[in-house]
Design a protein around this motif. Sequence first.
Motif, PDB file in Angstrom:
ATOM      1  N   GLU A 148       0.835  -1.212   0.000  1.00 58.17           N
ATOM      2  CA  GLU A 148       0.000   0.000   0.000  1.00 58.17           C
ATOM      3  C   GLU A 148       0.868   1.259   0.000  1.00 58.17           C
ATOM      4  OE1 GLU A 148      -3.971  -1.323   2.455  1.00 58.17           O
ATOM      5  OE2 GLU A 148      -2.105  -1.044   3.577  1.00 58.17           O
ATOM      6  N   ILE A 149       1.950   1.238   0.745  1.00 59.06           N
ATOM      7  CA  ILE A 149       2.865   2.383   0.788  1.00 59.06           C
ATOM      8  C   ILE A 149       3.464   2.621  -0.593  1.00 59.06           C
ATOM      9  CG2 ILE A 149       5.095   3.176   1.695  1.00 59.06           C
ATOM     10  CD1 ILE A 149       4.295   1.674   4.335  1.00 59.06           C
ATOM     11  N   PHE A 150       3.914   1.540  -1.221  1.00 62.48           N
ATOM     12  CA  PHE A 150       4.480   1.631  -2.569  1.00 62.48           C
ATOM     13  C   PHE A 150       3.448   2.210  -3.539  1.00 62.48           C
ATOM     14  CE2 PHE A 150       5.178  -0.368  -6.744  1.00 62.48           C
ATOM     15  CZ  PHE A 150       6.439   0.122  -7.031  1.00 62.48           C
ATOM     16  N   ALA A 151       2.232   1.688  -3.500  1.00 60.64           N
ATOM     17  CA  ALA A 151       1.163   2.155  -4.389  1.00 60.64           C
ATOM     18  C   ALA A 151       0.896   3.649  -4.193  1.00 60.64           C
ATOM     19  CB  ALA A 151      -0.114   1.355  -4.131  1.00 60.64           C
ATOM     20  N   PRO A 164      15.176   4.495  -5.410  1.00 56.50           N
ATOM     21  CA  PRO A 164      14.213   3.401  -5.218  1.00 56.50           C
ATOM     22  C   PRO A 164      13.649   3.314  -3.794  1.00 56.50           C
ATOM     23  CG  PRO A 164      16.029   2.643  -6.559  1.00 56.50           C
ATOM     24  CD  PRO A 164      16.395   4.031  -6.087  1.00 56.50           C
ATOM     25  N   HIS A 165      14.469   3.566  -2.792  1.00 56.95           N
ATOM     26  CA  HIS A 165      13.970   3.450  -1.421  1.00 56.95           C
ATOM     27  C   HIS A 165      12.856   4.450  -1.114  1.00 56.95           C
ATOM     28  CE1 HIS A 165      16.861   6.728  -0.656  1.00 56.95           C
ATOM     29  NE2 HIS A 165      16.051   7.042   0.331  1.00 56.95           N
ATOM     30  N   GLU A 166      12.812   5.557  -1.863  1.00 61.42           N
ATOM     31  CA  GLU A 166      11.771   6.558  -1.627  1.00 61.42           C
ATOM     32  C   GLU A 166      10.384   6.027  -1.965  1.00 61.42           C
ATOM     33  OE1 GLU A 166      12.785  10.709  -2.747  1.00 61.42           O
ATOM     34  OE2 GLU A 166      14.717   9.818  -3.326  1.00 61.42           O
ATOM     35  N   LEU A 167      10.317   5.031  -2.836  1.00 58.97           N
ATOM     36  CA  LEU A 167       9.030   4.439  -3.187  1.00 58.97           C
ATOM     37  C   LEU A 167       8.506   3.526  -2.081  1.00 58.97           C
ATOM     38  CD1 LEU A 167       9.621   3.574  -6.942  1.00 58.97           C
ATOM     39  CD2 LEU A 167       8.410   5.541  -5.993  1.00 58.97           C
ATOM     40  N   LEU A 168       9.380   3.164  -1.153  1.00 53.42           N
ATOM     41  CA  LEU A 168       9.007   2.225  -0.098  1.00 53.42           C
ATOM     42  C   LEU A 168       8.891   2.870   1.278  1.00 53.42           C
ATOM     43  CD1 LEU A 168      11.390  -0.640  -1.216  1.00 53.42           C
ATOM     44  CD2 LEU A 168       8.968  -0.380  -1.757  1.00 53.42           C
ATOM     45  N   MET A 169       9.106   4.167   1.347  1.00 52.59           N
ATOM     46  CA  MET A 169       9.065   4.882   2.627  1.00 52.59           C
ATOM     47  C   MET A 169       7.637   5.281   2.986  1.00 52.59           C
ATOM     48  SD  MET A 169      12.460   7.270   2.207  1.00 52.59           S
ATOM     49  CE  MET A 169      11.960   8.313   3.549  1.00 52.59           C
ATOM     50  N   ALA A 170       7.256   5.002   4.215  1.00 51.15           N
ATOM     51  CA  ALA A 170       5.932   5.399   4.688  1.00 51.15           C
ATOM     52  C   ALA A 170       5.846   6.916   4.747  1.00 51.15           C
ATOM     53  CB  ALA A 170       5.677   4.817   6.074  1.00 51.15           C
ATOM     54  N   LEU A 228      -0.360  -2.178  -9.746  1.00 49.56           N
ATOM     55  CA  LEU A 228       0.617  -1.762  -8.733  1.00 49.56           C
ATOM     56  C   LEU A 228       0.087  -0.571  -7.947  1.00 49.56           C
ATOM     57  CD1 LEU A 228       4.012  -1.960 -10.666  1.00 49.56           C
ATOM     58  CD2 LEU A 228       3.200  -3.502  -8.867  1.00 49.56           C
ATOM     59  N   GLU A 229      -0.506   0.389  -8.650  1.00 51.86           N
ATOM     60  CA  GLU A 229      -1.024   1.593  -7.992  1.00 51.86           C
ATOM     61  C   GLU A 229      -2.243   1.306  -7.123  1.00 51.86           C
ATOM     62  OE1 GLU A 229      -1.612   4.993 -10.469  1.00 51.86           O
ATOM     63  OE2 GLU A 229       0.523   5.187 -10.909  1.00 51.86           O
ATOM     64  N   LYS A 230      -2.926   0.221  -7.393  1.00 49.63           N
ATOM     65  CA  LYS A 230      -4.056  -0.184  -6.557  1.00 49.63           C
ATOM     66  C   LYS A 230      -3.598  -1.004  -5.353  1.00 49.63           C
ATOM     67  CE  LYS A 230      -7.299  -0.632 -10.377  1.00 49.63           C
ATOM     68  NZ  LYS A 230      -8.032  -1.631 -11.174  1.00 49.63           N
ATOM     69  N   GLY A 231      -2.334  -1.433  -5.379  1.00 51.28           N
ATOM     70  CA  GLY A 231      -1.829  -2.280  -4.312  1.00 51.28           C
ATOM     71  C   GLY A 231      -2.217  -3.732  -4.486  1.00 51.28           C
ATOM     72  N   SER A 232      -2.666  -4.097  -5.687  1.00 50.35           N
ATOM     73  CA  SER A 232      -3.087  -5.472  -5.954  1.00 50.35           C
ATOM     74  C   SER A 232      -1.917  -6.403  -6.229  1.00 50.35           C
ATOM     75  CB  SER A 232      -4.030  -5.517  -7.155  1.00 50.35           C
ATOM     76  OG  SER A 232      -5.164  -4.735  -6.912  1.00 50.35           O
ATOM     77  N   PHE A 233      -0.853  -5.866  -6.835  1.00 51.43           N
ATOM     78  CA  PHE A 233       0.330  -6.661  -7.183  1.00 51.43           C
ATOM     79  C   PHE A 233       1.529  -6.164  -6.391  1.00 51.43           C
ATOM     80  CE2 PHE A 233      -0.989  -7.561 -11.885  1.00 51.43           C
ATOM     81  CZ  PHE A 233      -2.004  -8.386 -11.452  1.00 51.43           C
ATOM     82  N   SER A 234       2.499  -7.044  -6.225  1.00 45.93           N
ATOM     83  CA  SER A 234       3.789  -6.668  -5.639  1.00 45.93           C
ATOM     84  C   SER A 234       4.781  -6.456  -6.773  1.00 45.93           C
ATOM     85  CB  SER A 234       4.317  -7.781  -4.728  1.00 45.93           C
ATOM     86  OG  SER A 234       3.468  -7.959  -3.630  1.00 45.93           O
ATOM     87  N   ALA A 235       5.652  -5.476  -6.619  1.00 46.61           N
ATOM     88  CA  ALA A 235       6.645  -5.168  -7.650  1.00 46.61           C
ATOM     89  C   ALA A 235       7.972  -5.838  -7.314  1.00 46.61           C
ATOM     90  CB  ALA A 235       6.842  -3.663  -7.754  1.00 46.61           C
ATOM     91  N   SER A 236       8.666  -6.278  -8.351  1.00 44.99           N
ATOM     92  CA  SER A 236      10.009  -6.819  -8.165  1.00 44.99           C
ATOM     93  C   SER A 236      10.986  -5.653  -7.983  1.00 44.99           C
ATOM     94  CB  SER A 236      10.419  -7.646  -9.387  1.00 44.99           C
ATOM     95  OG  SER A 236      10.600  -6.795 -10.511  1.00 44.99           O
ATOM     96  N   LEU A 237      12.172  -5.965  -7.528  1.00 42.82           N
ATOM     97  CA  LEU A 237      13.205  -4.933  -7.385  1.00 42.82           C
ATOM     98  C   LEU A 237      13.516  -4.286  -8.727  1.00 42.82           C
ATOM     99  CD1 LEU A 237      15.601  -6.698  -4.877  1.00 42.82           C
ATOM    100  CD2 LEU A 237      13.987  -4.849  -4.403  1.00 42.82           C
TER     101      LEU A 237
END
Length: 74
Positions: free
Chosen positions: A5-8, A62-68, A39-48
Motif C-alpha cells: 500500500e505504501i508503494f502504491a 528506489p527506497h523513496e518508493l518504499l518509505m511510509a 501496482l497503484e491499486k496495491g493489488s500486485f507486488s513489484a520486483s526490485l
Amino acid sequence: MDLREIFALNVRRLRNQRGLSQDDLAYEAEVSRSYLSQLEKGSFSASLKIIARLAAVLKVEPHELLMAPKRTKR
C-alpha cells in the motif's frame, strides 16, 4: 498500512506530481499500463527490477518508493 500500500501510494503521488499519466509512466518504465494500474491499486507486488525502473522514470531513489509517509502532528 502494509508495504504494498505504501508503494502504491508513493507511485501514484509521484506520478501525479510529475504530471505523468499511467500510460506515460508505463511506457517510460517499459511495463504495461494494466500492470502499473494494479501496482497503484496495491493489488500486485513489484520486483526490485520494476521498483528501480519506476524510480528512474520518477527521478527518485528506489527506497523513496518504499518509505511510509511522514505523519503530521495535530
